[in-house]
Design a protein around this motif. Structure first.
Motif, mmCIF file in Angstrom:
data_model
loop_
_atom_site.group_PDB
_atom_site.id
_atom_site.type_symbol
_atom_site.label_atom_id
_atom_site.label_comp_id
_atom_site.label_asym_id
_atom_site.label_seq_id
_atom_site.Cartn_x
_atom_site.Cartn_y
_atom_site.Cartn_z
ATOM 1 N N LYS A 88 0.942 -1.288 0.195
ATOM 2 C CA LYS A 88 -0.041 0.013 -0.057
ATOM 3 C C LYS A 88 0.934 1.157 0.048
ATOM 4 O O LYS A 88 0.266 2.456 -0.163
ATOM 5 C CB LYS A 88 -1.127 -0.029 1.244
ATOM 6 C CG LYS A 88 -1.910 -1.318 1.189
ATOM 7 C CD LYS A 88 -2.902 -1.209 0.210
ATOM 8 C CE LYS A 88 -3.961 -2.344 0.466
ATOM 9 N NZ LYS A 88 -5.075 -2.363 -0.646
ATOM 10 N N PHE A 89 2.314 0.902 0.184
ATOM 11 C CA PHE A 89 3.187 2.267 0.034
ATOM 12 C C PHE A 89 3.894 1.887 -1.293
ATOM 13 O O PHE A 89 4.123 1.038 -1.483
ATOM 14 C CB PHE A 89 3.951 2.240 1.355
ATOM 15 C CG PHE A 89 3.233 2.502 2.679
ATOM 16 C CD1 PHE A 89 3.344 3.820 3.349
ATOM 17 C CD2 PHE A 89 2.457 1.697 3.240
ATOM 18 C CE1 PHE A 89 2.946 4.236 4.427
ATOM 19 C CE2 PHE A 89 1.563 2.056 4.349
ATOM 20 C CZ PHE A 89 1.995 3.374 4.999
ATOM 21 N N ALA A 90 4.443 3.143 -1.568
ATOM 22 C CA ALA A 90 5.357 3.143 -2.807
ATOM 23 C C ALA A 90 6.914 3.535 -2.126
ATOM 24 O O ALA A 90 7.742 3.873 -3.027
ATOM 25 C CB ALA A 90 4.935 4.210 -3.553
ATOM 26 N N ILE A 91 7.002 3.307 -0.870
ATOM 27 C CA ILE A 91 8.486 3.801 -0.501
ATOM 28 C C ILE A 91 8.799 2.524 0.385
ATOM 29 O O ILE A 91 7.724 1.670 0.847
ATOM 30 C CB ILE A 91 8.336 5.062 0.440
ATOM 31 C CG1 ILE A 91 7.367 4.726 1.556
ATOM 32 C CG2 ILE A 91 8.104 6.123 -0.373
ATOM 33 C CD1 ILE A 91 7.439 5.862 2.635
ATOM 34 N N PRO A 92 10.239 2.266 0.708
ATOM 35 C CA PRO A 92 10.290 1.378 1.663
ATOM 36 C C PRO A 92 9.988 1.527 2.990
ATOM 37 O O PRO A 92 10.216 2.583 3.547
ATOM 38 C CB PRO A 92 12.023 1.415 1.733
ATOM 39 C CG PRO A 92 12.381 1.931 0.510
ATOM 40 C CD PRO A 92 11.222 2.948 0.232
ATOM 41 N N PHE A 145 0.871 7.805 6.698
ATOM 42 C CA PHE A 145 1.039 8.070 5.176
ATOM 43 C C PHE A 145 0.425 6.806 4.440
ATOM 44 O O PHE A 145 0.795 6.758 3.370
ATOM 45 C CB PHE A 145 2.640 7.979 5.110
ATOM 46 C CG PHE A 145 3.440 9.340 5.617
ATOM 47 C CD1 PHE A 145 2.915 10.508 5.074
ATOM 48 C CD2 PHE A 145 4.201 9.157 6.235
ATOM 49 C CE1 PHE A 145 3.788 11.750 5.463
ATOM 50 C CE2 PHE A 145 5.051 10.318 6.978
ATOM 51 C CZ PHE A 145 4.808 11.408 6.584
ATOM 52 N N TYR A 146 -0.558 6.264 5.085
ATOM 53 C CA TYR A 146 -1.062 5.176 4.182
ATOM 54 C C TYR A 146 -2.082 5.789 3.271
ATOM 55 O O TYR A 146 -2.727 6.805 3.305
ATOM 56 C CB TYR A 146 -2.169 4.428 5.015
ATOM 57 C CG TYR A 146 -3.083 3.471 4.539
ATOM 58 C CD1 TYR A 146 -2.608 2.199 4.197
ATOM 59 C CD2 TYR A 146 -4.588 3.708 4.306
ATOM 60 C CE1 TYR A 146 -3.395 1.285 3.693
ATOM 61 C CE2 TYR A 146 -5.242 2.609 3.804
ATOM 62 C CZ TYR A 146 -4.686 1.362 3.237
ATOM 63 O OH TYR A 146 -5.353 0.524 2.578
ATOM 64 N N ARG A 147 -1.760 5.161 1.820
ATOM 65 C CA ARG A 147 -2.214 5.914 0.849
ATOM 66 C C ARG A 147 -2.137 7.254 0.810
ATOM 67 O O ARG A 147 -3.285 7.907 0.118
ATOM 68 C CB ARG A 147 -3.729 5.293 0.710
ATOM 69 C CG ARG A 147 -4.010 3.799 0.272
ATOM 70 C CD ARG A 147 -5.338 3.321 0.285
ATOM 71 N NE ARG A 147 -6.180 4.201 -0.788
ATOM 72 C CZ ARG A 147 -6.001 3.606 -2.071
ATOM 73 N NH1 ARG A 147 -5.460 2.539 -2.420
ATOM 74 N NH2 ARG A 147 -6.748 4.253 -3.110
ATOM 75 N N ASP A 148 -1.107 7.932 1.187
ATOM 76 C CA ASP A 148 -0.847 9.254 1.092
ATOM 77 C C ASP A 148 0.244 9.590 0.279
ATOM 78 O O ASP A 148 1.462 9.300 0.611
ATOM 79 C CB ASP A 148 -0.681 9.714 2.428
ATOM 80 C CG ASP A 148 -0.762 11.098 2.711
ATOM 81 O OD1 ASP A 148 -0.610 11.934 1.670
ATOM 82 O OD2 ASP A 148 -0.679 11.792 3.713
ATOM 83 N N PRO A 149 0.125 10.596 -0.722
ATOM 84 C CA PRO A 149 1.424 10.731 -1.750
ATOM 85 C C PRO A 149 2.437 11.368 -0.876
ATOM 86 O O PRO A 149 3.552 11.437 -1.103
ATOM 87 C CB PRO A 149 0.578 11.887 -2.499
ATOM 88 C CG PRO A 149 -0.548 11.309 -2.798
ATOM 89 C CD PRO A 149 -1.067 10.784 -1.317
ATOM 90 N N LEU A 169 1.209 -5.875 -7.342
ATOM 91 C CA LEU A 169 1.389 -4.582 -6.781
ATOM 92 C C LEU A 169 0.229 -3.892 -7.033
ATOM 93 O O LEU A 169 -0.379 -4.238 -8.121
ATOM 94 C CB LEU A 169 2.713 -3.891 -7.182
ATOM 95 C CG LEU A 169 3.963 -4.345 -6.900
ATOM 96 C CD1 LEU A 169 5.124 -3.715 -7.513
ATOM 97 C CD2 LEU A 169 4.147 -4.082 -5.491
ATOM 98 N N PRO A 170 -0.471 -3.065 -6.386
ATOM 99 C CA PRO A 170 -1.508 -2.226 -6.609
ATOM 100 C C PRO A 170 -1.383 -1.114 -7.864
ATOM 101 O O PRO A 170 -0.160 -1.012 -8.235
ATOM 102 C CB PRO A 170 -1.955 -1.462 -5.345
ATOM 103 C CG PRO A 170 -0.681 -1.305 -4.680
ATOM 104 C CD PRO A 170 0.340 -2.621 -4.996
#
Length: 817
Positions: free
Chosen positions: A382-386, A479-483, A585-586
């Protein structure tokens, strides 16, 4: 893994015997023992035998025979499951948990037998890992580590093994990756879901409307769709508990092998507001800054458990100690209720939160239930970061086990490129929470990344350092689903981290290790491109083209933003096909929320119109958008603003009755949260301990009043206006204040058709983090979709931290001509 055995009812460690009576499983490519199954064995026992034979073949090159046990018994072999030749040790299994097993040798017999057929599978995997050094770090052959041997000699073994956590579940691991869960000894025993909407069907409303919540003075009637769970039953009524107990009993009668059933609250805070409910929660208390409804929910749970116990005394009811129900109630909880304590323990870097959470775990373990569950959020995909925090995982699981927790449920939904160490470490610790975190990580990096281990360890440890030193206090799934999660990994940090991956690529000596490094690099490339895109967006978001000298800077910065967005979007599509482990991946669509372009393009055209540069500006924009789907931008650029009428009522918040929007946490009347309506505006909010909404001329940009928000978890101010399909509308609002990176201040627009159904697309613009001493305008131009008859402008403020505040004034909605 350190073995766990039972001695006089206590866990202890047992060293392998030094007896010289050893025997070999294979030598020089030849299998020396057959694998023996019980006659008419269970499917799990057959699976265990096949898995053992397959691993031993990869280890030795030898082919092991699998056969059923002979009638006269057997004296030599690897005995899997409930074979008659080892029936004399079966009585010892009664003392073990049902996932437990015995590993025992007698002469040239190696016995792998579980308390259940499933536990026999656990025995095989555990034996291979402890004694054979076998590992399954990530799903598939890429994650498999099977050391080669010329000969495998075993000394006598006698181990009785069972897990620390009797239920061990990580979500989001797809069916094709199920073998990874099995091999790492994961398995779910108890339910832990939102489930009251299934127990209380909407069909009950006709005969029992009082069972459903009274909300804002009206009895809430659930819609027919089961997917709508935006309500809670009237949990204060004894007859509601009676219905739940009868329904649970019916379900158990149809599923007699089930050990538990969930009565988890629905995933919403729309509770009943009748006198019966208010009597249980007033005067209102707060826990973790949210209202405390634990007495209400656990009184209901106790009633159901008491009624159910008459016919099903051994069954358990599970529930979620979640959101407004996290705290222990003021009375003991029924022994057959299993509460799952929900918290994001990746936030244990916040020492205040960690100590509070530890105290809460201890209170729950002393509150009455026979079994306590832990519910955590290990995301993941759900995150695009480590999102790397192995030490928090280790510390929290070790503490929870010692406190008395025995069940675990974690939302993982992995991004295997970046979550491999975290997922494997968690699985190991759920079986044995006393293991050394450093030893496990040494194992992972050394065996999986081999010669590249120093660089890959630096990469993951730096990622953990970034996560555990982020600014601001702990917050649930921050930061869940938060750019804005990209603020943790700015471009310069991504360059540093990429350097470790580049060094690892250069150090890789085999194609296997190179592929493992590449998997991580591919996943991190997503982070780096996202960071570049987000920071270009952030620069534009801080632009306000209401000043004459800002149009040039916007047009100069726009190409870099468009290129960063194109590259990021293209990579998102390509990444899923680069490796099977990326395929789940989403779509990460949320990363494209809060696009400033609809505002800035409209503002650029308005500026050009006012400064008689409309033609030149339109040409420049058309050129810049030539690679984009630019029809919308071209249509906006052709629009005119000056002649359009204001569509909102009291956009300046001047009506004296706006004082009705004022809220303070000390005012107990806000429990009912009835939406407040003044002169076209509707205000709604979620109660939190420090929420304060105030009206004053001090907060006004123009006129007599504006509104100030602080301590808001979720507050919304909105108004509708008449809309026409295919027409463009420009909405805006002005702000001053302090905004932290993890909080959200937004202006948006959405649409409805004549039936009240919401239509897509909706749009929003977000105020970038920072301190605003001057008024700043957010807004956007958006096209009303086909069928739209209403547009809604809304202002929303979420997750304000200590020190955050926002002033709002002069909201506007106009149709562009």
């Amino acid at each position: 893994m350190a073995p766990l055995i039972i001695v006089n009812g206590a866990f202890c460690k047992q060293a392998q015997s030094e007896n010289k009576d050893a025997f070999s499983l294979f030598k020089a490519g030849e299998a020396l023992l057959p694998i023996i199954l019980p006659a008419q064995g269970e499917p799990e026992e057959e699976q265990a035998a096949n898995e053992l034979a397959a691993v031993l073949k990869k280890m030795s090159g030898a082919t092991f025979t699998i056969r059923e046990e002979g009638a006269a018994g057997e004296e030599v072999g690897i005995f899997i499951g409930t074979t008659a030749s080892i029936s004399h040790i079966g009585t010892e299994l009664k003392e073990l948990d049902r996932d437990g097993f015995i590993i025992h040798s007698e002469g040239k017999k190696l016995i792998l037998r579980g308390a259940t057929p499933r536990a026999t599978l656990n025995a095989v995997y555990w034996f291979l890992q402890k004694y054979g050094g076998v590992r399954w770090y990530v799903p598939g052959e890429l994650g498999e580590h099977i050391p080669s041997r010329r000969e495998w000699i075993l000394r006598p073994i006698d181990e009785h093994v069972e897990p620390h956590f009797i239920s061990r579940h990580l979500t989001g691991i797809v069916s094709k990756e199920q073998s990874w869960k099995d091999r790492n000894l994961l398995g779910q025993r108890y339910q832990s879901t939102h489930n009251l909407h299934r127990i209380f069907s909407y069909t009950l409303f006709k005969d029992h409307p009082e069972w459903f919540p009274l909300v804002n003075g009206t009895r809430f009637k659930p819609p027919a769709k089961l997917t709508n769970i935006s309500w809670q039953p009237n949990l204060a009524l004894p007859e509601v508990a009676e219905h739940a107990a009868a329904e649970v009993a019916r379900i158990f009668s149809e599923n007699q092998d089930w050990e538990s059933l969930s009565l988890g609250i629905n995933d919403v805070v729309r509770f009943d507001e009748s006198e019966a409910t208010l009597s249980l929660i007033t005067p209102l208390k707060f826990f973790r800054e949210r209202p405390d409804y634990s007495d209400l929910v656990f009184k209901f749970m106790n009633r159901v458990a008491h009624l159910l116990g008459k016919d099903y005394p051994e069954k358990y009811l599970t529930c979620l100690a979640y959101f407004w129900v996290e705290n222990t109630p003021s009375f003991p909880v029924h022994p057959k209720v299993i509460p799952f304590l929900t918290a994001d323990r990746s936030q244990w870097y916040d020492l205040d939160f960690k100590e509070q959470d530890k105290e809460l775990i201890k209170r729950w373990c002393a509150s009455g239930p026979e079994i306590i569950g832990l519910y955590d959020y290990y995301y993941g995909g759900k995150f695009a970061i480590p999102r790397v925090f192995p030490n928090s995982i280790g510390e929290s699981l070790s503490f929870a086990y010692k406190a008395g927790v025995r069940v675990f449920f974690g939302e993982l939904n992995p991004n295997w490129a970046l979550d491999g160490p975290k997922a494997w470490l968690a699985a190991q610790l759920l079986w044995d929470s006393e293991q050394s975190i450093d030893a496990l990580l040494n194992d992972y990096y050394g065996n999986y990344f081999k010669e590249t281990a120093p660089y890959m360890r630096q990469f993951f440890e730096r990622c953990e350092d970034i996560w555990t030193h982020q600014k601001g206090p702990a917050r649930w799934i921050k930061f869940y689903r938060d750019p804005a999660q990209a603020t943790l990994f700015p471009p310069q940090v991504c360059v540093e981290l990429q350097g470790y991956l580049d060094e690892a690529h250069r150090a890789a000596e085999s194609s296997l290790v190179r592929e493992r490094v590449t998997l991580v690099a591919q996943g991190f490339r997503l982070t780096a491109l996202f960071s570049a895109y987000y920071n270009q967006q952030l620069f534009l978001s801080r632009s306000s083209l209401t000043e004459k000298d800002s149009i040039g800077a916007f047009l100069e910065a726009l190409p870099a933003y468009l290129e960063a967005r194109r590259e990021f979007k293209s990579y998102l599509v390509a990444l899923r096909s680069m490796h099977p482990l990326h395929s789940t991946l989403p779509d990460y669509s949320y990363l494209f929320d809060n696009d400033p372009l609809p505002r800035l393009v409209a503002q650029a055209i308005l500026w050009a119109q006012e400064n008689h540069q409309r033609t030149v500006t339109r040409k420049r924009l058309k050129k810049l958008f030539r690679k984009e789907d630019g029809s919308e931008w071209r249509r906006i650029s052709k629009s005119r603003y000056g002649q359009s009428a204001e569509l909102l009522i009291d956009g300046g918040l001047e009506d004296p009755e706006v004082v009705g929007f004022e809220v303070e946490a000390k005012d107990q009347s806000f429990i009912t949260r009835k939406p407040r309506s003044v002169n076209g505006w509707i205000f709604n909010y979620r109660p939190t301990e420090f929420l304060a909404v105030k009206r004053s001329a001090d907060y006004s940009r123009n006129g007599k009043s504006g509104l100030r928000f602080s301590g808001s978890s979720f507050s919304t101010l909105y108004q509708s206006f008449d809309a026409r399909p295919k027409k463009f509308y420009y909405i805006s609002a002005w702000f001053k204040g302090q905004v932290s990176a993890a909080s959200k201040v937004q202006v948006g627009i959405f649409w409805q058709d004549k039936t009240g159904r919401s239509l897509l697309p909706s749009r929003r613009d977000r105020l970038p983090p920072g301190h605003y001493t001057e008024w700043f305008q957010l807004g956007m131009a958006a096209e009303a979709p086909t069928g739209a008859v209403k547009g809604f402008i809304y202002f929303r403020v979420l997750h304000q931290e200590a020190g955050d505040f926002i002033w709002i004034d002069d909201l506007s909605a106009r149709e562009l001509n």
